[in-house]
Design a protein around this motif. Structure first.
Motif, PDB file in Angstrom:
ATOM      1  N   VAL A 263      13.320   6.407  -8.879  1.00  0.00           N
ATOM      2  CA  VAL A 263      12.923   5.155  -8.234  1.00  0.00           C
ATOM      3  C   VAL A 263      11.533   5.387  -7.631  1.00  0.00           C
ATOM      4  O   VAL A 263      11.386   6.263  -6.776  1.00  0.00           O
ATOM      5  N   PRO A 264      10.522   4.653  -8.062  1.00  0.00           N
ATOM      6  CA  PRO A 264       9.150   4.987  -7.661  1.00  0.00           C
ATOM      7  C   PRO A 264       8.778   4.449  -6.276  1.00  0.00           C
ATOM      8  O   PRO A 264       7.738   3.784  -6.138  1.00  0.00           O
TER       9      PRO A 264
ATOM     10  N   TYR B 280      -1.078  -4.500  -7.506  1.00  0.00           N
ATOM     11  CA  TYR B 280      -1.464  -3.656  -6.371  1.00  0.00           C
ATOM     12  C   TYR B 280      -0.311  -2.720  -5.990  1.00  0.00           C
ATOM     13  O   TYR B 280      -0.496  -1.514  -5.800  1.00  0.00           O
ATOM     14  N   GLU B 281       0.881  -3.269  -5.899  1.00  0.00           N
ATOM     15  CA  GLU B 281       2.031  -2.431  -5.547  1.00  0.00           C
ATOM     16  C   GLU B 281       2.383  -1.444  -6.669  1.00  0.00           C
ATOM     17  O   GLU B 281       2.836  -0.337  -6.408  1.00  0.00           O
ATOM     18  N   GLU B 282       2.160  -1.860  -7.922  1.00  0.00           N
ATOM     19  CA  GLU B 282       2.364  -0.890  -9.012  1.00  0.00           C
ATOM     20  C   GLU B 282       1.483   0.337  -8.793  1.00  0.00           C
ATOM     21  O   GLU B 282       1.963   1.479  -8.844  1.00  0.00           O
ATOM     22  N   TYR B 283       0.198   0.085  -8.549  1.00  0.00           N
ATOM     23  CA  TYR B 283      -0.723   1.217  -8.399  1.00  0.00           C
ATOM     24  C   TYR B 283      -0.389   2.055  -7.159  1.00  0.00           C
ATOM     25  O   TYR B 283      -0.521   3.275  -7.188  1.00  0.00           O
ATOM     26  N   LEU B 284       0.014   1.379  -6.083  1.00  0.00           N
ATOM     27  CA  LEU B 284       0.369   2.106  -4.860  1.00  0.00           C
ATOM     28  C   LEU B 284       1.461   3.138  -5.114  1.00  0.00           C
ATOM     29  O   LEU B 284       1.513   4.192  -4.485  1.00  0.00           O
ATOM     30  N   SER B 285       2.360   2.801  -6.052  1.00  0.00           N
ATOM     31  CA  SER B 285       3.526   3.669  -6.275  1.00  0.00           C
ATOM     32  C   SER B 285       3.200   4.923  -7.072  1.00  0.00           C
ATOM     33  O   SER B 285       3.981   5.882  -7.082  1.00  0.00           O
ATOM     34  N   ILE B 286       2.066   4.923  -7.761  1.00  0.00           N
ATOM     35  CA  ILE B 286       1.851   5.957  -8.780  1.00  0.00           C
ATOM     36  C   ILE B 286       1.601   7.365  -8.230  1.00  0.00           C
ATOM     37  O   ILE B 286       2.277   8.317  -8.656  1.00  0.00           O
TER      38      ILE B 286
ATOM     39  N   GLU C 105       7.985   7.798  -0.338  1.00  0.00           N
ATOM     40  CA  GLU C 105       6.945   6.902   0.187  1.00  0.00           C
ATOM     41  C   GLU C 105       6.452   6.005  -0.949  1.00  0.00           C
ATOM     42  O   GLU C 105       6.554   6.361  -2.118  1.00  0.00           O
ATOM     43  N   GLY C 106       5.914   4.851  -0.583  1.00  0.00           N
ATOM     44  CA  GLY C 106       5.435   3.911  -1.603  1.00  0.00           C
ATOM     45  C   GLY C 106       5.741   2.493  -1.180  1.00  0.00           C
ATOM     46  O   GLY C 106       6.128   2.244  -0.033  1.00  0.00           O
TER      47      GLY C 106
END
Lengths: 250, 250, 250, 250, 250, 250
Positions: free
Chosen positions: D7-8, D49-55, D40-41
């Motif tokens: 889970v990212p 934006y949230e996709e990139y934050l998770s990476i 964290e994420g």
């Protein structure tokens, strides 16, 4: 059935006659085929600039030919210059472009076809023509022989050799299953059979196929779509009273 | 930087002056922008036939403008009539078509864009233009307002209303993220801001964007590619000595 | 007009200054252009992993720059890392990616363009970028020079030679009419003219073109579409009160 | 076979446990499936934006999981955020994105498939994902249910109703032959059968299909291609000694 | 789970048994996999003509196998001959074609994949299969080894060598990131690992992947879409009472 | 010129005679057109299963007809069942499929065309046929009239009404410029003119156009490409001595 082949520019009378005779030989019994040339325009068409130069005078001739009762006209240049315009200003006489017509026939013979064009500079516009014809997905490649149009007939043997070389390359490297000759002067060399023998795939001669497809379409009762090629609204709405009035001078 | 905007046909002097002033207002400091109109041609361009009618005289004007030292010319019709030909006969002066230019800008603002065109009959050629521009994949739709070009300014309020309605439809039904006005006369109404306020997506005004993109490209030191738009070989090989010799009479 | 160029990661101050000066030289009179670098992130971007690493810190800087009143920001990496995210979190400051922007300019100069990239490993993502830009149909090829970004400037002569070789290959074999430099460090070598002279087709320098296009778009009153790049709903619905709250720790 | 579902971002322990149990129920005998969440994420992923934050944080977890001997990892978000990066930094552990994986399975069941996504704002990125997956040609449409991710489970009945309505629309209007649920939280509602009964076409649950496809690929001895997803050259060339060194601070 | 692999023509019993054993070795615990061969049809399938010859008798076998309670059937030829027909006449037993199935798996492993086919004459139909699978955009090339199917096993070493050569060519010249073996007899040579070692990219073995994907899809509760592959209306409307009545004699 | 029209299944003698007479009426003077029906096969073709059922017996008839000296054969079903196989086993007699042939003619009449098909279930295979024909880009839509083939003639008035309604829908909603009738029984109703009058765009009758195109292609000296449709290698290499030996029984 009455079909007219229109050379979109001035051509010497002897060559006009020679081409006219070839067309008569190729026609089905019952087809009456005539040839006319437009008495002003480019000497040959080897650039987009020359394509556009040919259009206004050719369009006028087309407009008159419809009034003379022809069933179909063939726009005698493999770049189909101004085909959409010719179709806009006619509504009873089918107008065919041998470029697009040859491409769809080439597409129907196998999986992929290539076009052999005269000059490197015509390659990009040939891709655009394939897009207009709707068969871009089947266009394997466009290959050029780098011979000016007006030299094709003068140096027939050399031209034939170069066409065959280009064709073999297209078959081997680009996996073409059929070849389309991308120039009417190439077509009227009447050497498709020699090329086919040398290259081993079907050769689409636009000069011959343009005529046979016109016969097939007229014979099928088909006309180009006026939904697609609407008469200019200034004419259809009678805001102008003839074609000439569309062109004004300040 | 010297930029010239070319109206590809006759236009009344007052309107030419009005458009010229808008262009001057829009220009960056340091840009010298002129406007010329071609003194013969169609009264307006609403069909492919009229597009082609405009090309020969406009090309000559372009050819002369290059000799006058302009850095770039804008071909003032959103159909970009004969853009490839204009680029073939110039080699120092960048020629831009506002149609294709506006489309790529529209494409850069979001995922999909729509074009608002004047007449139903221009829809198909707009798709072809998007193909030429290379952004067909991002073209959500082409919608028409069914107003003749010459009525746009006379009936400005009604036109604005119809454009806004068409725009809302494109955004809602076709998922356009931006709208491109597909006609220079629409662009010179100078109502992009009102439309944007009403529709809620960015509006690309081809009249303004054509100029700004010309400034950006000249400012980037860019010229259209002569590999793509080669000088006609009869000229480059000096078989003819000037542009006029390419057109012959029998 | 106020434009800011954002280096999406740490860069030594001297190089930042050098690039800033080039940008000021390139700007139109009346444009105020600044450069900033993000003080944490990858040393250079040569993989998708490094692209993603650069995004969170760069996004925060973008968010603050909008509050400082810039009209446009250029995301200084030719891979346009996180461009969609940057556009989601801004709504008054246009954000441009020089990668996609250069590609549409390259597409506008001819029929086909090629991109010259630094490493073989960036080829596939360059195709994806062309898809996002909407000009995949015009992308002739992506060719790599196999030089790490951080070596480009140190070995300028060797780099130039390799870029020219790759460019000639793209023109000859892939029929590119224009070349796009696919790396900002390549762009800031400021050698587009030398390459153009050697290769014979227009060269699109993303560093320069990014700036000129930002000027053109701001000058045209255009902003990226908020329909396409909606503000994250947690923010727009006020479920969170600032950007930081979007990132939580368990 | 050892598979891990990642889970990212942070998720409450109960829900992690619930999903882990579903995965264990779905697994083939002989498959050992674990679930982890990144501590964290973003709280949920509903924007690029949230996709990139998770990476970045997720990538580190992936890197460590490979060292723990897992055969495959499932990147637990239907947007496949950073999938290419995850594949770049692993070379023995297959990494699968359930978004692209579900799309190819949806494509294999009929002629066209549609994706049901949570928010209107995710539609465009879903098209981009289909392009990356290579099945854009079979994507009939992307339809949204306009429910925030974190509400899906709380309002399960309402969500189910909306999903069914969207699905029926996709089948009727867009001719979808199969539906792909475009969100892992939708998938873990475990309601594919109810939807299938109501809509009448196969429903691809990304949560379940992600696992089964991981099993199938590992069972086939397949790993993602390192030609396509090369290890970042700074690592492969040993210019840096670990992943952390790729991120620097000024 | 009960899966049946159907060889669409007569095959010697020993080879049927050998293949059946490989399938059993490859199956997940809990999967019961059987093999049958159709006792009439072409000796091998190396042309479209032979593909079509195989369909009527194979379809009857499929129809009967559904009645025997199998969950899925694999149509054992990489050309997927008549897959759409098999799916039309079944409604509880999933039918998978290993050709299309292998292609989507190949597509999922990288950016581009190539197919290695037995004969030059199968190249075009392989492109058509990729179109049907929806992954034509990711197909880098189809390369042939020019070995008749029935020779593959007899000359295993030579075949392996040729496959490796073709694979290396596809990776180098066409930028394939993964290879799909385009023939079941190639697949049952069980040499994917050797090829992978020699070529350096993942190798998709259709024989193995066909089985694993059937397991994954049945395990996911998925059936091919009856919206896409409707039961022939003469049957669904009960105008005929069994499959045989669809075939009449005059 | 000798052309044969092959009905790929049993048909009552009266209808065969009626169709034969229509074909004779449509033929150019000098064309000798015959009609034959295959004495076993499906009663009509309304599914892919029935398409495949028709192929083996029809192929044998084709093979024999080539030996009888026909110049061209028309495969009398608009789905072109097994066209590639028929072309593989002939090398002097051109084989045309009226489906693909009508589509390329429809494409040549305007920008977009639609196909009117008998049943909803034939829509997807019609898209595949357009892909094979290479004109998928010009296919506006496929619309169905939901009338079983065998009812078309019995309920001629009702059928005509439904076809006109479907045609008007395709023109209005999908912007079709021309319509292609997607069924031979529809074609032999011989009502294209009535439809055209009611709908206002050209109607392509596959029954008539199939014949005229065969005449045009034979008249142009064209044969399908044997590079594209190679004779099965078992035959060309003389591993088998006749067509029957390709089919074996265990």
């Amino acid at each position: 059935m009455k079909i007219v082949y229109v050379v979109p520019g001035p051509m010497d009378d002897e060559e006009v006659k020679r081409r006219g005779e070839l067309l008569k030989n190729w026609a089905f019994p019952g087809t009456d085929v005539e040839i006319v040339n437009v008495n002003e325009g480019p000497a040959s068409i080897e650039s987009m600039y020359e394509e556009y130069l040919s259009i206004p005078a050719t369009a006028k001739v087309m407009f008159e030919l419809e009034r003379k009762g022809y069933d179909a006209a063939i726009l005698g240049c493999a770049g189909d210059p101004g085909l959409d315009a010719m179709r806009e200003i006619t509504d009873k006489m089918l107008v065919l472009g041998p470029g697009q017509t040859s491409m769809i026939v080439g597409a129907a013979l196998g999986h992929k076809f290539s076009v052999i064009t005269i000059e490197e500079t015509m390659i990009a516009s040939t891709y655009e023509l394939a897009f207009k014809a709707g068969v871009l997905d089947k266009l394997a490649s466009v290959v050029s022989v780098a011979i000016p149009v007006l030299q094709l007939k003068l140096k027939k043997e050399k031209s034939l050799k170069k066409i065959i070389e280009a064709g073999i390359k297209a078959v081997k490297e680009d996996r073409a299953d059929a070849l389309v000759l991308g120039c009417m002067s190439m077509g009227f060399l009447d050497v498709a059979q020699e090329i086919e023998k040398a290259v081993g795939v079907p050769i689409v001669n636009p000069s011959k196929v343009g005529l046979k497809m016109a016969e097939a379409m007229v014979g099928s009762g088909l006309m180009h779509s006026k939904t697609a090629f609407a008469t200019p609204t200034k004419i259809s709405s009678r805001r102008v009273k003839d074609l000439d009035e569309l062109y004004i001078r300040k």
